[in-house]
Write a protein that holds these residues in place. Sequence first.
Motif, PDB file in Angstrom:
ATOM      1  N   GLY A 145       0.799  -1.221   0.000  1.00  0.00           N
ATOM      2  CA  GLY A 145       0.000   0.000   0.000  1.00  0.00           C
ATOM      3  C   GLY A 145       0.829   1.267   0.000  1.00  0.00           C
ATOM      4  N   GLN A 146       2.070   1.168   0.470  1.00  0.00           N
ATOM      5  CA  GLN A 146       2.944   2.342   0.457  1.00  0.00           C
ATOM      6  C   GLN A 146       3.345   2.732  -0.966  1.00  0.00           C
ATOM      7  OE1 GLN A 146       3.045   3.692   3.503  1.00  0.00           O
ATOM      8  NE2 GLN A 146       1.879   1.855   4.026  1.00  0.00           N
ATOM      9  N   LEU A 147       3.072   1.845  -1.938  1.00  0.00           N
ATOM     10  CA  LEU A 147       3.334   2.161  -3.341  1.00  0.00           C
ATOM     11  C   LEU A 147       2.233   3.037  -3.930  1.00  0.00           C
ATOM     12  CD1 LEU A 147       4.489  -1.363  -4.644  1.00  0.00           C
ATOM     13  CD2 LEU A 147       5.954   0.598  -4.089  1.00  0.00           C
ATOM     14  N   GLY A 148       1.079   3.154  -3.196  1.00  0.00           N
ATOM     15  CA  GLY A 148      -0.002   4.013  -3.656  1.00  0.00           C
ATOM     16  C   GLY A 148      -1.321   3.284  -3.825  1.00  0.00           C
ATOM     17  N   ALA A 149      -2.375   4.059  -4.073  1.00  0.00           N
ATOM     18  CA  ALA A 149      -3.732   3.510  -4.196  1.00  0.00           C
ATOM     19  C   ALA A 149      -3.834   2.531  -5.356  1.00  0.00           C
ATOM     20  CB  ALA A 149      -4.752   4.633  -4.365  1.00  0.00           C
ATOM     21  N   LEU A 150      -3.097   2.780  -6.442  1.00  0.00           N
ATOM     22  CA  LEU A 150      -3.146   1.880  -7.586  1.00  0.00           C
ATOM     23  C   LEU A 150      -2.642   0.497  -7.209  1.00  0.00           C
ATOM     24  CD1 LEU A 150      -3.655   1.386 -10.597  1.00  0.00           C
ATOM     25  CD2 LEU A 150      -1.297   2.147 -11.035  1.00  0.00           C
ATOM     26  N   ALA A 151      -1.564   0.440  -6.437  1.00  0.00           N
ATOM     27  CA  ALA A 151      -1.017  -0.853  -6.013  1.00  0.00           C
ATOM     28  C   ALA A 151      -2.009  -1.593  -5.118  1.00  0.00           C
ATOM     29  CB  ALA A 151       0.308  -0.645  -5.277  1.00  0.00           C
ATOM     30  N   ILE A 152      -2.668  -0.850  -4.210  1.00  0.00           N
ATOM     31  CA  ILE A 152      -3.685  -1.468  -3.352  1.00  0.00           C
ATOM     32  C   ILE A 152      -4.805  -2.048  -4.204  1.00  0.00           C
ATOM     33  CG2 ILE A 152      -5.448  -1.035  -1.589  1.00  0.00           C
ATOM     34  CD1 ILE A 152      -3.683   1.111  -0.416  1.00  0.00           C
ATOM     35  N   ALA A 153      -5.235  -1.281  -5.186  1.00  0.00           N
ATOM     36  CA  ALA A 153      -6.323  -1.731  -6.053  1.00  0.00           C
ATOM     37  C   ALA A 153      -5.917  -2.968  -6.855  1.00  0.00           C
ATOM     38  CB  ALA A 153      -6.737  -0.608  -6.997  1.00  0.00           C
ATOM     39  N   ILE A 154      -4.683  -2.995  -7.366  1.00  0.00           N
ATOM     40  CA  ILE A 154      -4.211  -4.142  -8.150  1.00  0.00           C
ATOM     41  C   ILE A 154      -4.173  -5.400  -7.289  1.00  0.00           C
ATOM     42  CG2 ILE A 154      -2.172  -5.144  -9.270  1.00  0.00           C
ATOM     43  CD1 ILE A 154      -1.561  -2.315 -10.339  1.00  0.00           C
ATOM     44  N   VAL A 155      -3.605  -5.281  -6.089  1.00  0.00           N
ATOM     45  CA  VAL A 155      -3.525  -6.432  -5.192  1.00  0.00           C
ATOM     46  C   VAL A 155      -4.929  -6.888  -4.796  1.00  0.00           C
ATOM     47  CG1 VAL A 155      -2.771  -7.233  -2.919  1.00  0.00           C
ATOM     48  CG2 VAL A 155      -1.248  -5.830  -4.317  1.00  0.00           C
ATOM     49  N   GLY A 156      -5.808  -5.933  -4.508  1.00  0.00           N
ATOM     50  CA  GLY A 156      -7.164  -6.278  -4.099  1.00  0.00           C
ATOM     51  C   GLY A 156      -7.928  -6.998  -5.194  1.00  0.00           C
ATOM     52  N   SER A 179      -6.618  -8.566  -7.732  1.00  0.00           N
ATOM     53  CA  SER A 179      -5.943  -9.855  -7.941  1.00  0.00           C
ATOM     54  C   SER A 179      -6.376 -10.870  -6.893  1.00  0.00           C
ATOM     55  CB  SER A 179      -4.420  -9.675  -7.900  1.00  0.00           C
ATOM     56  OG  SER A 179      -3.978  -8.833  -8.943  1.00  0.00           O
ATOM     57  N   ASN A 180      -6.579 -10.409  -5.669  1.00  0.00           N
ATOM     58  CA  ASN A 180      -7.044 -11.320  -4.613  1.00  0.00           C
ATOM     59  C   ASN A 180      -8.399 -11.919  -4.965  1.00  0.00           C
ATOM     60  OD1 ASN A 180      -4.793 -10.923  -3.010  1.00  0.00           O
ATOM     61  ND2 ASN A 180      -5.749  -9.354  -1.737  1.00  0.00           N
ATOM     62  N   ILE A 181      -9.296 -11.087  -5.485  1.00  0.00           N
ATOM     63  CA  ILE A 181     -10.617 -11.579  -5.882  1.00  0.00           C
ATOM     64  C   ILE A 181     -10.498 -12.566  -7.036  1.00  0.00           C
ATOM     65  CG2 ILE A 181     -12.826 -10.917  -6.907  1.00  0.00           C
ATOM     66  CD1 ILE A 181     -12.671 -10.237  -4.001  1.00  0.00           C
ATOM     67  N   ILE A 182      -9.655 -12.241  -8.005  1.00  0.00           N
ATOM     68  CA  ILE A 182      -9.459 -13.128  -9.161  1.00  0.00           C
ATOM     69  C   ILE A 182      -8.914 -14.481  -8.708  1.00  0.00           C
ATOM     70  CG2 ILE A 182      -8.129 -13.478 -11.280  1.00  0.00           C
ATOM     71  CD1 ILE A 182      -8.210 -10.383 -11.609  1.00  0.00           C
ATOM     72  N   THR A 208       1.525  -8.571 -14.907  1.00  0.00           N
ATOM     73  CA  THR A 208       2.628  -9.450 -14.518  1.00  0.00           C
ATOM     74  C   THR A 208       2.434  -9.967 -13.100  1.00  0.00           C
ATOM     75  OG1 THR A 208       4.151  -8.248 -15.962  1.00  0.00           O
ATOM     76  CG2 THR A 208       5.117  -9.650 -14.265  1.00  0.00           C
ATOM     77  N   TYR A 209       1.962  -9.089 -12.205  1.00  0.00           N
ATOM     78  CA  TYR A 209       1.701  -9.503 -10.825  1.00  0.00           C
ATOM     79  C   TYR A 209       0.651 -10.610 -10.794  1.00  0.00           C
ATOM     80  CZ  TYR A 209      -0.013  -9.286  -6.011  1.00  0.00           C
ATOM     81  OH  TYR A 209      -0.410  -9.612  -4.735  1.00  0.00           O
ATOM     82  N   LEU A 210      -0.419 -10.438 -11.565  1.00  0.00           N
ATOM     83  CA  LEU A 210      -1.480 -11.437 -11.602  1.00  0.00           C
ATOM     84  C   LEU A 210      -0.967 -12.755 -12.177  1.00  0.00           C
ATOM     85  CD1 LEU A 210      -4.432 -12.202 -11.182  1.00  0.00           C
ATOM     86  CD2 LEU A 210      -4.935 -11.244 -13.432  1.00  0.00           C
ATOM     87  N   GLN A 211      -0.092 -12.695 -13.161  1.00  0.00           N
ATOM     88  CA  GLN A 211       0.474 -13.900 -13.759  1.00  0.00           C
ATOM     89  C   GLN A 211       1.233 -14.718 -12.712  1.00  0.00           C
ATOM     90  OE1 GLN A 211       3.661 -13.529 -16.845  1.00  0.00           O
ATOM     91  NE2 GLN A 211       2.181 -14.642 -18.129  1.00  0.00           N
ATOM     92  N   ILE A 212       2.020 -14.040 -11.889  1.00  0.00           N
ATOM     93  CA  ILE A 212       2.766 -14.735 -10.834  1.00  0.00           C
ATOM     94  C   ILE A 212       1.806 -15.365  -9.829  1.00  0.00           C
ATOM     95  CG2 ILE A 212       4.432 -14.462  -8.961  1.00  0.00           C
ATOM     96  CD1 ILE A 212       5.637 -12.155 -10.524  1.00  0.00           C
ATOM     97  N   ARG A 213       0.714 -14.664  -9.533  1.00  0.00           N
ATOM     98  CA  ARG A 213      -0.265 -15.197  -8.595  1.00  0.00           C
ATOM     99  C   ARG A 213      -0.881 -16.509  -9.116  1.00  0.00           C
ATOM    100  NH1 ARG A 213      -2.527 -11.660  -4.817  1.00  0.00           N
ATOM    101  NH2 ARG A 213      -3.625 -13.554  -4.136  1.00  0.00           N
ATOM    102  N   PHE A 214      -1.089 -16.592 -10.415  1.00  0.00           N
ATOM    103  CA  PHE A 214      -1.613 -17.836 -10.998  1.00  0.00           C
ATOM    104  C   PHE A 214      -0.600 -18.970 -10.844  1.00  0.00           C
ATOM    105  CE2 PHE A 214      -4.940 -15.452 -13.339  1.00  0.00           C
ATOM    106  CZ  PHE A 214      -5.997 -16.338 -13.165  1.00  0.00           C
ATOM    107  N   TYR A 215       0.675 -18.665 -11.017  1.00  0.00           N
ATOM    108  CA  TYR A 215       1.695 -19.700 -10.856  1.00  0.00           C
ATOM    109  C   TYR A 215       1.765 -20.168  -9.394  1.00  0.00           C
ATOM    110  CZ  TYR A 215       3.213 -18.148 -15.493  1.00  0.00           C
ATOM    111  OH  TYR A 215       3.264 -17.828 -16.831  1.00  0.00           O
TER     112      TYR A 215
END
Length: 449
Positions: free
Chosen positions: A34-45, A47-50, A126-133
């Motif tokens: 989250g210290q990377l910013g709101a966009l990073a929080i949104a991407i992780v969030g 991705s968690n749902i996916i 790319t982050y989501l791709q790693i999560r799938f692996y």
Amino acid sequence: MLKDWKKILLLAIPSIASFASMTLTGTINLIMVGQLGALAIAIVGVSNIIMYNAWALFSGIGHTTNYLVAQNYGSNTMKQGVERTYIAFYLCVFACIFTFLVGLFFPESIFRVLGSSVEMIEEGSTYLQIRFYAMLFSIFIFVFHGFFRGIGDTKTPMISSVVGNVIMIILTYGLTYGNLGLPKLGLFGAGLALLIGEFVIFLICAYVYFIKLHKSYETRSRVAFNYKESKLILGESSKLGIQEFSMSMAMFVFTAFVTRLGTEALAANEVALSVMSLGFMPAFAFGSTATILVGQEVGRGQPFEGKKAGTNTAIIGSIFLFILGILQFFFAEPIARVYTHDPAVYELAARLIMISAFLQLFDGLLNFYAGGLRGIGDTSFLLKTSLILGWLLFIPLSYLLTFTLELASIGAWISLYTYLTAFGVCVMIRFYRSDWSLVRANVGETSEI
């Protein structure tokens, strides 16, 4: 009564610690990212749902292993329990092939379907791709944990989860920001840390199952193809998997609605979900405990003892959630501030947390009694109820309150807990209205180990 409660707690507390370590890891990782910013929080969030959807699709394999092995353990037919676990492993192989291909080719497409911004797609694919692996290991881990819990061993899932998640946290801290002498990889580093942590958990589970438990249960035995058992496990896994997938897809659509409210609304939504996952933790743990105890008693031919165990588990679990709800309600904003310094995000997140604080008791009822119904093998009811309430109540109500009545995030969360309340009440009624005199274990004539 005290003896029964002690037995429940001895099983539930390690499960709570196991789920807590996973939940806490997700929370800490979200705070660090989250210290990377709101966009990073949104991407992780998002991705968690996916990934919850990806996991849910194949989670039925682990759930089925859990309740069938519990019945085998209670009926002293563990040779069959090991055979069933191997069949579950074979299903995991096919699940992993599918997951790998989706992760390789479709991360960007998935973000586009959600209506994500161009920036989110570029930064998050790319982050989501790693999560799938990482999910390749998670699928097997859930089956291992299902077996361990089925035989009443909730400590091994706890130990493996804690060790793996501590590694995830350390590596997230190091790889995201370049600390501890590690390279600075940003969001990619956070995903890589999660992948490594899941791999470590997989290795620990494989060691315990194939090496440590072989002497007691002959877990390295060759298992011949058994059509009847394969059909049973595939059928049960499909029902439980579709049930979880139906719930997760409903949450997927829910997230798509919130995504369209903007990055700040989505970030607040993910912060609130992260905080409320602390309530999901004991709910999942006591639900798993209900499956173990009910399944084992049914295996022993004592279904009414299973009903009693399920009831006691629900009572203790509700007490846990009520205490947690009090803390979340009165400290909602300070908790939200831990995640972000953006007033627009933490103020909205605090309101969502307050809405959920006590309503999460109904999510608890859903988990407790669904766990009990899995213990007796009543999986068809769970599937039907999930489909009906998810798609005929939750999704239409979410759209109505979020957009038509313009209640935005507040409306979305009201619809979420309306759905969980209805589902929780339905499974509770089903649990008590079932004819327990007709409940039988799904075990065959198998020689003892």
